[in-house]
Design a protein around this motif. Structure first.
Motif, mmCIF file in Angstrom:
data_model
loop_
_atom_site.group_PDB
_atom_site.id
_atom_site.type_symbol
_atom_site.label_atom_id
_atom_site.label_comp_id
_atom_site.label_asym_id
_atom_site.label_seq_id
_atom_site.Cartn_x
_atom_site.Cartn_y
_atom_site.Cartn_z
ATOM 1 N N GLY A 110 2.359 10.602 -8.396
ATOM 2 C CA GLY A 110 2.640 10.995 -9.768
ATOM 3 C C GLY A 110 1.490 10.716 -10.705
ATOM 4 O O GLY A 110 1.178 11.530 -11.582
ATOM 5 N N TYR A 111 0.825 9.570 -10.509
ATOM 6 C CA TYR A 111 -0.225 9.168 -11.448
ATOM 7 C C TYR A 111 -1.440 10.078 -11.368
ATOM 8 O O TYR A 111 -2.051 10.405 -12.392
ATOM 9 N N ALA A 122 -14.485 -3.459 -12.568
ATOM 10 C CA ALA A 122 -13.908 -2.550 -11.576
ATOM 11 C C ALA A 122 -12.662 -1.841 -12.095
ATOM 12 O O ALA A 122 -12.173 -0.904 -11.456
ATOM 13 N N MET A 123 -12.171 -2.245 -13.264
ATOM 14 C CA MET A 123 -11.002 -1.587 -13.851
ATOM 15 C C MET A 123 -11.326 -0.171 -14.326
ATOM 16 O O MET A 123 -10.442 0.549 -14.796
ATOM 17 N N GLU A 124 -12.584 0.239 -14.203
ATOM 18 C CA GLU A 124 -12.960 1.621 -14.544
ATOM 19 C C GLU A 124 -12.385 2.611 -13.545
ATOM 20 O O GLU A 124 -12.313 3.810 -13.817
ATOM 21 N N GLY A 125 -11.976 2.133 -12.376
ATOM 22 C CA GLY A 125 -11.355 3.011 -11.383
ATOM 23 C C GLY A 125 -9.939 3.365 -11.786
ATOM 24 O O GLY A 125 -9.358 2.775 -12.712
ATOM 25 N N PRO A 126 -9.310 4.349 -11.116
ATOM 26 C CA PRO A 126 -7.923 4.701 -11.410
ATOM 27 C C PRO A 126 -7.006 3.492 -11.240
ATOM 28 O O PRO A 126 -7.265 2.608 -10.404
ATOM 29 N N THR A 127 -5.926 3.442 -11.999
ATOM 30 C CA THR A 127 -5.017 2.293 -11.964
ATOM 31 C C THR A 127 -4.448 2.005 -10.568
ATOM 32 O O THR A 127 -4.341 0.841 -10.182
ATOM 33 N N PRO A 128 -4.070 3.008 -9.761
ATOM 34 C CA PRO A 128 -3.612 2.683 -8.405
ATOM 35 C C PRO A 128 -4.671 1.974 -7.572
ATOM 36 O O PRO A 128 -4.355 1.140 -6.723
ATOM 37 N N VAL A 129 -5.943 2.273 -7.826
ATOM 38 C CA VAL A 129 -7.040 1.577 -7.144
ATOM 39 C C VAL A 129 -7.049 0.114 -7.570
ATOM 40 O O VAL A 129 -7.192 -0.795 -6.736
ATOM 41 N N SER A 130 -6.887 -0.117 -8.879
ATOM 42 C CA SER A 130 -6.841 -1.495 -9.379
ATOM 43 C C SER A 130 -5.692 -2.260 -8.737
ATOM 44 O O SER A 130 -5.840 -3.433 -8.381
ATOM 45 N N ALA A 131 -4.558 -1.608 -8.580
ATOM 46 C CA ALA A 131 -3.392 -2.267 -8.008
ATOM 47 C C ALA A 131 -3.592 -2.576 -6.530
ATOM 48 O O ALA A 131 -3.290 -3.686 -6.065
ATOM 49 N N LEU A 132 -4.077 -1.608 -5.763
ATOM 50 C CA LEU A 132 -4.181 -1.783 -4.311
ATOM 51 C C LEU A 132 -5.359 -2.654 -3.920
ATOM 52 O O LEU A 132 -5.222 -3.601 -3.149
ATOM 53 N N GLY A 160 0.816 -1.219 0.000
ATOM 54 C CA GLY A 160 0.000 0.000 0.000
ATOM 55 C C GLY A 160 0.845 1.261 0.000
ATOM 56 O O GLY A 160 0.532 2.231 -0.692
ATOM 57 N N LEU A 161 1.924 1.259 0.775
ATOM 58 C CA LEU A 161 2.828 2.420 0.814
ATOM 59 C C LEU A 161 3.399 2.718 -0.564
ATOM 60 O O LEU A 161 3.427 3.881 -1.011
ATOM 61 N N LEU A 162 3.853 1.672 -1.276
ATOM 62 C CA LEU A 162 4.415 1.871 -2.613
ATOM 63 C C LEU A 162 3.360 2.398 -3.581
ATOM 64 O O LEU A 162 3.646 3.266 -4.417
ATOM 65 N N LEU A 182 2.463 -5.347 -12.039
ATOM 66 C CA LEU A 182 1.879 -5.383 -13.379
ATOM 67 C C LEU A 182 0.818 -4.299 -13.557
ATOM 68 O O LEU A 182 0.757 -3.645 -14.608
ATOM 69 N N PHE A 183 -0.002 -4.098 -12.550
ATOM 70 C CA PHE A 183 -1.023 -3.052 -12.659
ATOM 71 C C PHE A 183 -0.386 -1.661 -12.706
ATOM 72 O O PHE A 183 -0.789 -0.808 -13.503
ATOM 73 N N LEU A 184 0.585 -1.436 -11.840
ATOM 74 C CA LEU A 184 1.243 -0.121 -11.845
ATOM 75 C C LEU A 184 2.037 0.078 -13.131
ATOM 76 O O LEU A 184 2.096 1.193 -13.664
ATOM 77 N N GLY A 185 2.645 -1.006 -13.637
ATOM 78 C CA GLY A 185 3.342 -0.918 -14.921
ATOM 79 C C GLY A 185 2.376 -0.613 -16.049
ATOM 80 O O GLY A 185 2.676 0.207 -16.934
#
Length: 632
Positions: free
Chosen positions: A105-106, A241-251, A96-98, A344-347
């Motif tokens: 930035g995103y 749920a991928m309609e949310g921002p990418t950091p949301v998808s990752a976390l 979560g911290l990362l 992978l999600f953040l990438g």
């Protein structure tokens, strides 16, 4: 530890309150600092607790205050720290911290910047509460809270109809599973007279309960896990749920929230160990979900949708492991998956950021030299997900397949192996379509391509290192550090199942080689189709048009639900509205009003307004009363 573990969930909650109240007027563009520092504090405290709990045979339970006290229903607000909670806290707070740092930035320049970090902090509080709960009711509170946060964050771009619909879909589908979970919690209290983990597990270990009751409890708990961890047939919300921002998808939808179901089953291992039928159901659904989602991932064009179905498939692997009693191995895969799937999600987010928001892989290509750091870190994540030696996914996925083989579930093993081949194929299909070949984006987008800022790149590098190294913590057999660390938590369940420490045999090494070869073949096939013979996918799509259409449309599960469950619910509700609500409920209310209206009309002539009439009425009344008293 009892003096500080309550701060682990409290710090993100305080960050949520302050950021939400003051973010818009005071903090503004610096709204990220307090949530990031709060997550850093939670991570540091989680690390301290992880070190202190090592080797402890008993969990530390801290009762903060009495939460509910109604007759025999006594529920304290209690936090529990044991080896399983410590691992989960490290994953939630560390990854979560990362992701929080990456989000700086995103999400830069977004109009709801403070709101985003506020709800991300609330989610962190909810998830940490869930994994640290000392009883099922507090776990249920955290469970529902992460669902609420998921709704907020999936629909973060609320002005987009697709995002708003996806948020509602996630919330409603999860309610189906949560209904079962709620019934399971109620049945636990009715059966055991307590909701505290320690009390429940001690009574289950002592025996004396009807098997049917334990099966009902286990399956109701698993129903909740199916919803939160997106297992078939409740998987349909996660890809949307991928309609949310990418950091949301990752976390939320890769590293933490969707693993809550895995945690719930692992936490309740003693209950499931006592009912082999429930374990078989868990393993069967997990195995089917693993292959089902993997097949769908083959044909997806949206880069985030590919990763979404990959997440569903990998969660299926975790439940496959839980279904054979490989509790620690399932948690090990949960840990490794958190690293490489967040990577992978953040990438993917970095790719989308560099392309100005483009997510269609048909409009990518040729990016390897343009965004090299993103490329190499994504390749590391892809190798880990594919299960290639020595990356983390190899160790955890191979452990799962090995455990399934040793349990004699050869059908599960074969399906898992096929799913591993497909996983490697669609993962590197994504890599080759995104980074190889000629650029397929429009000229304006191609000029916009650039590497992401360091606030996004540094988390990618750290997660890539974790995707390579964290697997060595769970080496097979007696060498596994994570398995040994978690042993005190799962020892009672292992005792019920008769599972003992496993020593490596020749067959284990053969299975390792087989899994790597199968994954390698998947990568080679992806290379052949998307680098060497780029005309082949279109040709196969034409020849297998019907099959391609079915898989691309996700086997029409959403359409089936829309035509059956949704349609019946909507039409049934309308019928009840017209025939029951309007005619019976409203009819009873309106009929009562009609009755009194006409009764009033009937007696209205008696109200003449003349005193002599009223006196005559009083006299007649008195005469009747006196007559009755005298003669009767």
């Amino acid at each position: 530890m009892e003096h500080y573990i309550w701060l682990i969930p409290l710090l993100p909650f305080l960050a949520f309150v302050v950021t939400l109240i003051f973010g818009k007027w005071w903090i503004k563009k610096s709204a990220h600092w307090l949530p990031i520092l709060a997550m850093l504090g939670s991570f540091g405290l989680s690390l301290a607790a992880f070190i202190q709990i090592r080797g402890s045979e008993e969990p530390l339970v801290v009762e903060l205050w009495r939460w509910f006290a109604v007759g025999s229903f006594q529920v304290p607000m209690s936090l529990q720290m044991d080896q399983l909670s410590a691992v989960m806290c490290l994953v939630v707070s560390g990854v979560g911290l990362l992701i929080f740092i990456y989000s700086k930035g995103y999400m830069h320049g977004d109009t709801g910047y403070y709101r985003f970090f506020a709800f991300m902090s609330l989610f962190a509080f909810s998830m940490l509460t869930l994994v640290m709960a000392g009883n099922y009711l507090l776990l249920y509170f955290g469970w529902e809270a992460v669902g609420l946060c998921s709704y907020y964050l999936i629909g973060y771009f609320y002005h987009k109809p697709e995002a708003a619909a996806a948020g509602k879909k996630a919330f409603i589908v999860n309610r189906v599973g949560d209904f079962g979970f709620a019934l399971g919690v109620m049945l636990i209290f009715v059966t055991f007279g307590t909701l505290e983990y320690v009390g429940v597990f001690e009574q289950v270990g002592a025996g004396g309960f009807r098997e049917g009751t334990l099966i009902a409890i286990a399956l109701l708990l698993f129903m909740g896990a199916m919803g939160k961890s997106a297992q078939f047939p409740l998987h349909v919300w996660l890809p949307d749920a991928m309609e949310g921002p990418t950091p949301v998808s990752a976390l939320i939808h890769a590293a933490t929230m969707v693993t809550a179901g895995v945690y719930l089953v692992a936490r309740s291992a003693v209950i499931f160990a006592g009912v082999p039928v429930a374990l078989l159901v868990v393993g069967a659904i997990g195995t089917f979900t693993a292959i089902f989602a993997a097949i769908i991932g083959i044909c997806q064009k949206d880069i985030k949708k590919v990763l979404a179905y990959s997440t569903v498939s990998q969660l299926g692997y975790m439940f496959m492991a839980l279904g054979v009693g490989a509790w620690a191995i399932a948690i090990f895969h949960l840990v490794t998956h958190a690293f490489f799937k967040a990577l992978l999600f953040l990438g993917a987010g970095s790719v989308i950021h560099s392309l100005g928001g483009e997510q269609d892989m048909d409009k990518m290509g040729g990016l390897a030299k343009r965004i090299p750091v993103t490329y190499w870190t994504l390749v590391a994540g892809a190798l880990a997900l594919s299960g290639i030696f020595p990356f983390a996914g190899f160790w955890s996925k191979d452990d799962i397949l090995g455990a399934v083989w040793r349990d004699g579930r050869y059908v599960f093993w074969a399906v898992g192996l096929i799913a591993a081949f497909i996983t490697a194929f669609y993962t590197f299909r994504m890599i080759f379509m995104t980074f190889f070949g000629k650029p397929r984006m429009d000229e304006r987008t191609e000029k916009h391509v650039h590497e992401s800022p360091w606030s996004m790149i540094v988390p990618l590098i750290i997660l890539a290192a974790g995707s390579l190294l964290v697997g060595f913590l769970g080496l097979p057999g007696k060498l596994g550090v994570i398995q040994s660390f978690l042993e005190p938590v799962f020892a009672p369940a292992n005792h019920i199942l008769g599972i003992h420490e496993h020593s490596l045999a020749a067959v284990d090494y053969v299975l390792m080689v087989v899994s790597v070869v199968v994954a390698g073949l998947g990568i080679v096939l992806a290379w052949f189709m998307y680098v060497r013979r780029t005309d082949l996918p279109a040709l196969l799509g034409q020849r297998l048009r019907l099959l391609y259409k079915v898989v691309y449309n996700k086997f029409y599960v959403d359409e089936f639900y829309a035509a059956t469950v949704v349609r019946l619910t909507v039409d049934g509700s309308r019928w009840l509205w017209k025939n029951f609500d309007e005619k019976i409920i409203d009819g009873a209310v309106n009929g009562t009003a009609w009755l009194w209206k006409h009764a009033a009309v009937a007696v209205r002539p008696l109200q003449t307004g003349r005193v002599q009439n009223y006196l005559l009425g009083i006299f007649i009344g008195l005469f009747i009363v006196v007559t009755v008293v005298v003669f009767l």
